[in-house]
Design a protein around this motif. Structure first.
Motif, PDB file in Angstrom:
ATOM      1  N   MET A 256     -29.194  97.917  69.801  1.00 29.94           N
ATOM      2  CA  MET A 256     -28.920  99.312  70.535  1.00 29.94           C
ATOM      3  C   MET A 256     -30.147 100.226  70.401  1.00 29.94           C
ATOM      4  O   MET A 256     -30.625 100.889  71.203  1.00 29.94           O
ATOM      5  CB  MET A 256     -28.042 100.125  69.977  1.00 29.94           C
ATOM      6  CG  MET A 256     -27.660 101.557  70.637  1.00 29.94           C
ATOM      7  SD  MET A 256     -26.059 102.600  69.955  1.00 29.94           S
ATOM      8  CE  MET A 256     -24.938 101.735  71.028  1.00 29.94           C
ATOM      9  N   PRO A 257     -30.990 100.331  69.117  1.00 24.65           N
ATOM     10  CA  PRO A 257     -32.211 101.262  68.884  1.00 24.65           C
ATOM     11  C   PRO A 257     -33.216 100.750  70.044  1.00 24.65           C
ATOM     12  O   PRO A 257     -33.802 101.545  70.746  1.00 24.65           O
ATOM     13  CB  PRO A 257     -32.668 101.130  67.741  1.00 24.65           C
ATOM     14  CG  PRO A 257     -31.172 100.808  66.911  1.00 24.65           C
ATOM     15  CD  PRO A 257     -30.456  99.933  67.823  1.00 24.65           C
ATOM     16  N   GLY A 258     -33.361  99.316  70.218  1.00 26.76           N
ATOM     17  CA  GLY A 258     -34.153  98.698  71.003  1.00 26.76           C
ATOM     18  C   GLY A 258     -34.128  98.954  72.512  1.00 26.76           C
ATOM     19  O   GLY A 258     -35.174  99.431  73.124  1.00 26.76           O
ATOM     20  N   PHE A 259     -32.619  99.198  72.698  1.00 25.68           N
ATOM     21  CA  PHE A 259     -32.306  99.378  74.001  1.00 25.68           C
ATOM     22  C   PHE A 259     -32.794 100.896  74.459  1.00 25.68           C
ATOM     23  O   PHE A 259     -33.360 101.302  75.411  1.00 25.68           O
ATOM     24  CB  PHE A 259     -30.858  99.215  74.425  1.00 25.68           C
ATOM     25  CG  PHE A 259     -30.589  99.564  75.817  1.00 25.68           C
ATOM     26  CD1 PHE A 259     -30.889  98.941  77.086  1.00 25.68           C
ATOM     27  CD2 PHE A 259     -30.031 100.866  75.839  1.00 25.68           C
ATOM     28  CE1 PHE A 259     -30.521  99.460  78.117  1.00 25.68           C
ATOM     29  CE2 PHE A 259     -29.341 101.395  77.037  1.00 25.68           C
ATOM     30  CZ  PHE A 259     -29.603 100.580  78.048  1.00 25.68           C
ATOM     31  N   LEU A 260     -32.487 101.646  73.468  1.00 20.25           N
ATOM     32  CA  LEU A 260     -32.595 103.188  73.534  1.00 20.25           C
ATOM     33  C   LEU A 260     -33.959 103.490  73.951  1.00 20.25           C
ATOM     34  O   LEU A 260     -34.346 104.454  74.853  1.00 20.25           O
ATOM     35  CB  LEU A 260     -32.130 104.020  72.573  1.00 20.25           C
ATOM     36  CG  LEU A 260     -30.318 104.141  72.576  1.00 20.25           C
ATOM     37  CD1 LEU A 260     -29.961 104.817  71.390  1.00 20.25           C
ATOM     38  CD2 LEU A 260     -29.899 104.594  73.724  1.00 20.25           C
ATOM     39  N   TYR A 261     -35.130 102.848  73.138  1.00 18.34           N
ATOM     40  CA  TYR A 261     -36.371 103.001  73.484  1.00 18.34           C
ATOM     41  C   TYR A 261     -36.767 102.456  74.913  1.00 18.34           C
ATOM     42  O   TYR A 261     -37.456 103.064  75.699  1.00 18.34           O
ATOM     43  CB  TYR A 261     -37.270 102.117  72.396  1.00 18.34           C
ATOM     44  CG  TYR A 261     -38.674 102.182  72.706  1.00 18.34           C
ATOM     45  CD1 TYR A 261     -39.614 103.335  72.809  1.00 18.34           C
ATOM     46  CD2 TYR A 261     -39.180 101.011  73.241  1.00 18.34           C
ATOM     47  CE1 TYR A 261     -40.825 103.236  73.028  1.00 18.34           C
ATOM     48  CE2 TYR A 261     -40.676 100.827  73.690  1.00 18.34           C
ATOM     49  CZ  TYR A 261     -41.356 102.277  73.783  1.00 18.34           C
ATOM     50  OH  TYR A 261     -42.543 102.307  74.025  1.00 18.34           O
ATOM     51  N   GLY A 262     -36.264 101.217  75.233  1.00 23.27           N
ATOM     52  CA  GLY A 262     -36.628 100.905  76.432  1.00 23.27           C
ATOM     53  C   GLY A 262     -36.011 101.630  77.730  1.00 23.27           C
ATOM     54  O   GLY A 262     -36.434 101.925  78.671  1.00 23.27           O
ATOM     55  N   TRP A 263     -34.729 102.185  77.291  1.00 23.49           N
ATOM     56  CA  TRP A 263     -34.147 103.292  78.376  1.00 23.49           C
ATOM     57  C   TRP A 263     -35.130 104.360  78.531  1.00 23.49           C
ATOM     58  O   TRP A 263     -35.282 104.686  79.692  1.00 23.49           O
ATOM     59  CB  TRP A 263     -32.883 103.353  78.011  1.00 23.49           C
ATOM     60  CG  TRP A 263     -32.188 104.804  78.464  1.00 23.49           C
ATOM     61  CD1 TRP A 263     -32.000 106.006  78.028  1.00 23.49           C
ATOM     62  CD2 TRP A 263     -31.356 104.663  79.828  1.00 23.49           C
ATOM     63  NE1 TRP A 263     -31.528 107.040  78.917  1.00 23.49           N
ATOM     64  CE2 TRP A 263     -31.086 106.184  79.848  1.00 23.49           C
ATOM     65  CE3 TRP A 263     -31.040 103.940  80.617  1.00 23.49           C
ATOM     66  CZ2 TRP A 263     -30.243 106.615  80.958  1.00 23.49           C
ATOM     67  CZ3 TRP A 263     -30.232 104.374  81.652  1.00 23.49           C
ATOM     68  CH2 TRP A 263     -30.148 105.599  82.085  1.00 23.49           C
TER      69      TRP A 263
END
Length: 469
Positions: free
Chosen positions: A82-89
């Motif tokens: 999730m933290p990785g996705f939020l950065y990518g988002w």
């Protein structure tokens, strides 16, 4: 992925992604917030220390995870999906694409110095405050052109990056050298005469420009707010160096060359930035920097240095600089979205390389969304809002170095952060102070960024709904 990028190419990507339009513009707003040559230089030095400290810290992670995706991969590997996705988002919605749009618009606006008809032409469409201008069309054309060139193979993007980054470094050096030699009436003593006394003057509007409304002495708490506001400009001008980590999968010997490129590239650029500001302080007085026409102190300084041809010289320099910057951002950003797609956190079609061995669909998705932001005219507001978030993600990543040292001390570390733990702690302390001051004094730069990132949470849940079920 094919290892086609050498250390020189990686360093050019770092420097080319950093040097865009910011250094030619932001010193005006910084001077209005601080009103002293000492403080202007101090903020650039603080920003330089932050930037190089982050690059040194990232080096440890780049050697441990020499994969495409860079910062996204680090955050995901250390803290979870999730933290990785939020950065990518955040990267796709605004950070990368919004920066591409903003720099492309800067290219268009400086082109208009050479082709005044672009400024004088009637909007192609206008409805209330929304309008579509020829400058926006030019910006979109540049985004599409560079997306197309990079979709034809890594070699094309690499050559463009090397040529344009080398050109703008030479041009910046020329501005610095001639700024010292050709300026007859130095304003240095006047600008430095205020010492560590700080002042603010946000001016009054006069047509399309600002004029001084009177300088007011500031100190203590107000000064801290002024430093934070000034750093929004210097920090924004100094980001994007991490783009080289997005390309780790295509760099020769990434365990060594990525960190070398980051530390060398950021150090050289921050020294160049410092000397460019010395030229501003040498060529222009305080009002000349703070209230340069349309917030372009570089143009005002060039007119002093080169006379009437200064505007043309600076317009060409900024066009070279922004063109190379856009290419670097386009080249690197698509690799993150491709990596996310391979992890089922982005459109599946973005995962594959095209026949030229590059992530073609990821490139076009990035280019199309950047074009929408350029067309909307909202890229500038969005970038102001997420400067805070960019630093927060830097802090999360730098903290990851310390977290891994504590949790997994026995992991192989081909490169270890120089002066650990002092270096990452320096970044975390300066970054925390910057973010805290922005929350207190400039909340308009903070809460919209939080909302933007939080919007990614339901998107993440939606993407992973089948796994939850």
């Amino acid at each position: 992925m094919h290892k086609k990028l050498k250390l020189w190419d990686a360093t050019m990507l770092v420097m080319g992604s950093m040097i865009g339009s910011g250094i030619f513009i932001v010193s005006s707003d910084m001077m209005r917030n601080l009103g002293s040559g000492y403080w202007l230089i101090a903020v650039w030095v603080i920003t330089g220390i932050m930037t190089v400290a982050a690059a040194i810290s990232y080096g440890e992670l780049s050697a441990m995870f020499p994969k495409a995706g860079g910062q996204y991969t680090y955050i995901r590997e250390i803290f979870g999906k999730m933290p990785g996705f939020l950065y990518g988002w955040g990267l796709f919605t605004v950070i990368q694409t919004g920066t591409i749009a903003a720099v492309a618009m800067a290219f268009g606006k400086f082109t208009a110095y050479l082709v005044p008809a672009l400024n004088d032409a009637q909007p192609l469409f206008q409805n209330g405050g929304f309008k579509i201008t020829w400058i926006q069309i030019l910006a979109i054309a540049i985004i599409m052109l560079l997306t197309y060139i990079n979709s034809k193979g890594l070699k094309n993007g690499k050559i463009l990056q090397d040529v344009f980054t080398s050109s703008k470094i030479i041009a910046l050096l020329a501005i610095i050298i001639f700024g010292v030699i050709l300026v007859k009436d130095s304003q240095w003593a006047s600008n430095m005469s205020f010492g560590w006394n700080a002042f603010q003057d946000f001016g009054v509007e006069n047509g399309n420009s600002l004029e001084s409304s009177g300088w007011k002495s500031i100190g203590s708490i107000t000064l801290l707010g002024g430093i934070a506001a000034a750093m929004v400009g210097s920090v924004f001008s100094s980001v994007a160096w991490e783009n080289v980590t997005f390309m780790s999968g295509e760099i020769e010997n990434p365990k060594k060359n990525v960190v070398k490129a980051m530390v060398l590239g950021t150090s050289v650029v921050m020294v160049l930035y410092l000397f460019v500001n010395f030229v501003y302080l040498h060529a222009l007085d305080r009002d000349g920097i703070a209230f340069a026409n349309t917030n372009r102190p570089a143009v005002a300084a060039s007119e002093v240095i080169f006379g009437s041809t200064g505007t043309i010289i600076m317009a060409v320099l900024v066009m070279i600089s922004t063109f190379g910057c856009i290419n670097g951002l386009v080249l690197a950003g698509a690799r993150v979205f491709q990596t996310m797609a391979k992890g089922n956190l982005f459109f599946k079609s973005a995962a594959e390389n095209n026949k030229n061995g590059v992530p073609g669909r990821s490139l076009w998705m990035q280019g199309l969304w950047a074009s929408v932001l350029a067309l909307s005219g909202q890229y500038g507001d969005l970038l102001d809002m997420i400067s805070f978030i960019i630093v927060l993600f830097y802090m999360v990543t730098v903290f990851g170095v310390i977290w891994l040292r504590i949790k997994q001390p026995n992991l192989e570390r081909p490169y270890k952060t120089w002066l650990y733990p002092i270096t990452p702690i320096i970044y975390l302390l300066i970054g925390a102070a910057f973010c805290t001051l922005l929350i207190i004094f400039k909340p308009q730069y903070t809460w919209p960024g939080f909302i933007l990132i939080l919007l990614g949470v339901p998107v993440y849940w939606y993407i992973n709904r089948k796994k939850v079920e």
